[in-house]
Design an enzyme around this catalytic site. Structure first.
Site, PDB file in Angstrom:
ATOM      1  N   VAL A  49      28.289  36.053 -63.101  1.00 59.39           N
ATOM      2  CA  VAL A  49      29.306  36.724 -63.901  1.00 59.39           C
ATOM      3  C   VAL A  49      30.575  35.884 -63.966  1.00 59.39           C
ATOM      4  O   VAL A  49      31.063  35.411 -62.926  1.00 59.39           O
ATOM      5  CB  VAL A  49      29.650  38.108 -63.308  1.00 59.39           C
ATOM      6  CG1 VAL A  49      30.699  38.815 -64.153  1.00 59.39           C
ATOM      7  CG2 VAL A  49      28.387  38.959 -63.180  1.00 59.39           C
ATOM      8  N   CYS A  50      31.084  35.685 -65.159  1.00 61.23           N
ATOM      9  CA  CYS A  50      32.340  34.956 -65.342  1.00 61.23           C
ATOM     10  C   CYS A  50      33.471  35.979 -65.458  1.00 61.23           C
ATOM     11  O   CYS A  50      33.737  36.527 -66.530  1.00 61.23           O
ATOM     12  CB  CYS A  50      32.275  34.089 -66.596  1.00 61.23           C
ATOM     13  SG  CYS A  50      33.760  33.086 -66.851  1.00 61.23           S
TER      14      CYS A  50
END
Length: 235
Positions: free
Chosen positions: A163-164
């Site tokens: 996840v960014c």
């Protein structure tokens, strides 16, 4: 309401410990901070327990001084450890209405849990997305490790579930908490960002052709192939 610890339950555990069963696990600093991030319930019962334990510890300490019985000291220490656990009667976080929380490893493992997000707006409305949270023993000085368990066509989530989200990386601060992260994840579904992508292809489509991006999202959520990648149904 999620309730993981109850006073009566811990009283039974304490009785079992006195009978030679395994001792209560000592909590790490990360677990203690995690408890602060969660809301407490039934505080009146907890404080009654506090007063009871405080009184018993005092009595045991006096007996130790008068009679010289060293084992009383260990009993008092056990009561203190019991106090640290019994005051924690955990209910739900202050979650967004579309988010739920679960503890797949059981109530004794607070450091690993899952959050399910079901967006009610935006490109991903109607979908179901599950995230795993792994909390470090030095939390909040280290951000939780978060991964998306649901394969999703998203510019800020890659196909391996990474996840960014800035607050999980360089912008993490000890003043932040689990609730902040969950709201950040929800925001990724309502406003995906093509400027800081993990999935470059999805980001390019979102930037250049938002209508095609929406169509791709709906196709992936319905289940099937997008190019060479298979997406399980999540809607």
């Amino acid at each position: 309401m999620i309730k993981l610890f109850k006073v009566k339950e811990k009283q039974r555990e304490l009785a079992e410990n006195a009978n030679g069963k395994s001792p209560i696990k000592k909590q790490s600093a990360g677990e203690l901070r995690l408890h602060k991030d969660l809301y407490f319930d039934e505080l009146s019962d907890a404080f009654k327990c506090f007063n009871w334990v405080e009184e018993k510890v005092l009595i045991f300490s006096l007996l130790w001084l008068v009679n010289g019985l060293s084992f009383m000291n260990s009993i008092a220490e056990t009561r203190i450890r019991y106090l640290g656990v019994s005051l924690i009667d955990i209910s739900e976080l202050n979650l967004h209405k579309t988010c739920t929380m679960a503890f797949p490893n059981g109530k004794d493992d607070l450091m690993n849990f899952e959050v399910t997000i079901r967006p009610d707006e935006g490109y991903y409305r109607g979908g179901t997305f599950v995230f795993s949270f792994q909390i470090s023993s030095i939390y909040p000085h280290e951000a939780p490790k978060v991964k998306c368990k649901t394969k999703v066509y998203h510019p800020n989530i890659d196909l391996e579930g990474n996840v960014c989200l800035n607050i999980l990386r360089e912008d993490w601060k000890p003043v932040l908490n689990i609730n902040t992260i969950i709201y950040g994840l929800f925001h990724l579904f309502t406003e995906p960002n093509h400027e800081d992508p993990l999935n470059q292809d999805a980001a390019a489509v979102l930037r250049d052709n938002p209508q095609l991006f929406e169509s791709n999202v709906r196709r992936a959520m319905a289940g099937g192939y997008m190019g060479q990648t298979f997406f399980p149904r999540c809607i």
